[in-house]
Design a protein around this motif. Structure first.
Motif, mmCIF file in Angstrom:
data_model
loop_
_atom_site.group_PDB
_atom_site.id
_atom_site.type_symbol
_atom_site.label_atom_id
_atom_site.label_comp_id
_atom_site.label_asym_id
_atom_site.label_seq_id
_atom_site.Cartn_x
_atom_site.Cartn_y
_atom_site.Cartn_z
ATOM 1 N N ASN A 81 -124.904 -32.908 -0.216
ATOM 2 C CA ASN A 81 -126.321 -32.552 -0.245
ATOM 3 C C ASN A 81 -126.983 -32.820 1.110
ATOM 4 O O ASN A 81 -126.784 -33.872 1.720
ATOM 5 C CB ASN A 81 -127.055 -33.374 -1.305
ATOM 6 C CG ASN A 81 -128.562 -33.257 -1.145
ATOM 7 O OD1 ASN A 81 -129.129 -32.191 -1.342
ATOM 8 N ND2 ASN A 81 -129.199 -34.349 -0.752
ATOM 9 N N ALA A 82 -127.797 -31.849 1.561
ATOM 10 C CA ALA A 82 -128.581 -32.040 2.778
ATOM 11 C C ALA A 82 -130.072 -31.826 2.528
ATOM 12 O O ALA A 82 -130.854 -31.771 3.479
ATOM 13 C CB ALA A 82 -128.097 -31.103 3.874
ATOM 14 N N SER A 137 -125.607 -28.543 8.939
ATOM 15 C CA SER A 137 -125.016 -29.622 8.136
ATOM 16 C C SER A 137 -123.880 -29.105 7.267
ATOM 17 O O SER A 137 -122.791 -29.690 7.211
ATOM 18 C CB SER A 137 -126.083 -30.264 7.237
ATOM 19 O OG SER A 137 -127.069 -30.911 7.981
ATOM 20 N N ALA A 138 -124.142 -27.992 6.577
ATOM 21 C CA ALA A 138 -123.132 -27.427 5.680
ATOM 22 C C ALA A 138 -121.899 -26.972 6.448
ATOM 23 O O ALA A 138 -120.755 -27.253 6.053
ATOM 24 C CB ALA A 138 -123.733 -26.262 4.899
ATOM 25 N N THR A 159 -127.141 -33.702 13.729
ATOM 26 C CA THR A 159 -126.509 -33.232 12.492
ATOM 27 C C THR A 159 -125.008 -33.494 12.529
ATOM 28 O O THR A 159 -124.432 -34.051 11.580
ATOM 29 C CB THR A 159 -126.766 -31.727 12.307
ATOM 30 O OG1 THR A 159 -128.170 -31.506 12.210
ATOM 31 C CG2 THR A 159 -126.089 -31.211 11.060
ATOM 32 N N ALA A 164 -128.526 -22.592 -1.085
ATOM 33 C CA ALA A 164 -129.322 -22.758 0.133
ATOM 34 C C ALA A 164 -130.760 -22.300 -0.116
ATOM 35 O O ALA A 164 -131.178 -21.230 0.335
ATOM 36 C CB ALA A 164 -128.700 -21.969 1.281
ATOM 37 N N GLY A 190 -130.103 -27.455 7.904
ATOM 38 C CA GLY A 190 -129.286 -27.358 6.699
ATOM 39 C C GLY A 190 -128.043 -26.527 6.901
ATOM 40 O O GLY A 190 -126.946 -26.887 6.451
ATOM 41 N N TYR A 225 -128.207 -27.233 0.496
ATOM 42 C CA TYR A 225 -128.896 -27.552 1.750
ATOM 43 C C TYR A 225 -130.109 -26.639 1.924
ATOM 44 O O TYR A 225 -130.151 -25.539 1.351
ATOM 45 C CB TYR A 225 -127.943 -27.368 2.941
ATOM 46 C CG TYR A 225 -127.351 -25.982 3.066
ATOM 47 C CD1 TYR A 225 -127.976 -24.983 3.819
ATOM 48 C CD2 TYR A 225 -126.151 -25.650 2.419
ATOM 49 C CE1 TYR A 225 -127.431 -23.708 3.922
ATOM 50 C CE2 TYR A 225 -125.606 -24.380 2.522
ATOM 51 C CZ TYR A 225 -126.246 -23.418 3.277
ATOM 52 O OH TYR A 225 -125.715 -22.157 3.385
ATOM 53 N N SER A 261 -124.508 -37.501 0.749
ATOM 54 C CA SER A 261 -125.828 -36.955 1.052
ATOM 55 C C SER A 261 -126.361 -37.452 2.395
ATOM 56 O O SER A 261 -126.423 -38.653 2.642
ATOM 57 C CB SER A 261 -126.795 -37.351 -0.070
ATOM 58 O OG SER A 261 -128.007 -36.663 0.016
#
Length: 405
Positions: free
Chosen positions: A231-232, A184-185, A152, A206, A181, A175, A258
């Motif tokens: 975006n995830a 990632s964020a 990630t 989320a 997620g 995400y 993304s």
């Protein structure tokens, strides 16, 4: 003539002794190396069916070339139902009943973390092929667990310079609400803030993994009036998000960065709804011109009469990694194999990669480019391959993040 009872009993005991003796011989000594592979085949079929084909191709190539140290490879697959508890139970069964030599696989980050802990507790070698969570090699890392795919952190770090070039101040984030997620964020916000201190994060959505209410998510993002979106979402969640965003015009004047979207597993199902101009990580299989990839593409298409997805590359490279590690170790002994993987070079369709001694993470990179709707199908354009070795925290940071082995 009658055989004396003592001779009959002796023969029976001998037969039992031979059976027990053979049963106790490790798979490696029986001219086969058993790889136990656990994955979410039913839950994530778009990625994992091609992944399975990639594994099969690699096994066929290795065995056709004489195997590993004279032993043939065999992969035994099991479905974990996308459930961490099931993944651990199946790992136990594979060791006890199938007498596997090594463990490999997992797709979702939560199942990957469960198997990472299992490897630590049981002192059993595990190659995490696909799960992206940073915890696998950092906070929850251990000497018996290695990871193939760029994490990630690595993939987000590859996207951040492109995001910064947009010079957008107001960002929204969406995400799936589980480990990948969330990570990632958090990583995107941290790294973008470092290079663009005045950035603002004006909305964050989320939804639960696999259960996105795309209409409400898109409306919430639109209401925040962001200049750009990170975006995830992936798989079916992504398709619903793109469809609803197109319908409501969310992407017409809003830039999108993304993770994963450029992978054909997720791009192909969008068909004529595929977005234009998104900055993505992905796999532009049709136009990669390197000798390593051309050879892989030709072999894959000859074998399956189909084009590879990113899952195909991951499955193929995972098996090749296991083979290279066993070859170097001269054994499937966990301690020897774990030591052999440190600094291990492996040839893959993306070129040579190395498993870092610092954290057991491979240096496999990713392609970063833009999406284009070309003839009713999404493709990647203006892309370049970024070496995973260049998108890592410093060794000092890794040492602080990762417990001592």
């Amino acid at each position: 003539m009658h055989t004396p009872r003592r001779l009959v009993l002796a023969s029976a005991y001998a037969a039992v002794a031979v059976t027990v003796s053979l049963a106790s011989i490790p798979a490696f000594a029986q001219n086969v190396v058993k790889i136990g592979e656990i994955n979410s085949y039913k839950a994530q079929a778009a990625f994992l069916e091609p992944y399975k084909k990639g594994m099969e191709l690699a096994v066929e190539e290795v065995n056709a070339a004489g195997g590993v140290n004279g032993k043939k490879l065999e992969v035994i697959t099991r479905d974990d139902n996308a459930n961490p508890g099931d993944a651990v139970r199946i790992a136990e069964e594979l060791i006890a009943r199938e007498h596997i030599d090594v463990l490999m696989g997992s797709f979702l980050s939560n199942t990957g973390l469960a198997l990472t802990d299992f490897a630590k507790q049981k002192k059993f070698f595990y190659l995490a092929a696909e799960p992206l969570t940073d915890k696998i090699v950092w906070q929850n890392g251990n000497k018996y667990t290695y990871r193939l795919r760029p994490s990630t952190y690595m993939q987000v770090a590859m996207l951040v310079p492109e995001a910064a070039k947009l010079k957008k101040k107001r960002w929204a984030i969406v995400y799936p609400n589980y480990e990948y997620g969330q990570s990632s964020a958090a990583t995107f916000k941290k790294l973008l803030k470092e290079v663009q201190p005045d950035v603002e994060f004006v909305a964050e959505q989320a939804p639960p993994l696999g259960k996105v209410d795309a209409g409400s998510v898109v409306q919430a993002l639109a209401d925040a009036r962001p200049d750009a979106i990170f975006n995830a979402l992936f798989a079916a969640d992504l398709a619903k998000f793109v469809r609803e965003g197109n319908t409501r015009g969310l992407f017409e004047k809003t830039s999108v960065v993304s993770v994963l979207t450029g992978e054909p597993e997720y791009m192909d199902p969008l068909k004529d709804e595929a977005p234009n101009g998104w900055i993505v990580t992905g796999y532009p299989w049709a136009t990669i011109a390197t000798p390593e990839h051309k050879a892989f593409l030709a072999a894959y298409q000859a074998r399956y009469k189909d084009y590879p997805r990113l899952g195909s590359v991951v499955g193929y490279s995972a098996v090749k990694s296991i083979a290279a590690g066993i070859r170097k170790a001269g054994s499937t002994d966990t301690e020897k194999l774990a030591a052999a993987f440190k600094g291990l070079p492996v040839d893959t369709p993306f070129g040579k990669i190395t498993y870092r001694a610092q954290d057991n993470q491979s240096t496999m990179g990713a392609f970063v480019g833009k999406t284009k709707n070309e003839g009713g199908k999404g493709v990647m354009v203006d892309y370049s391959y970024l070496d995973g070795a260049k998108f890592q925290p410093s060794d000092a940071e890794v040492k602080q993040l990762r417990p001592a082995d």
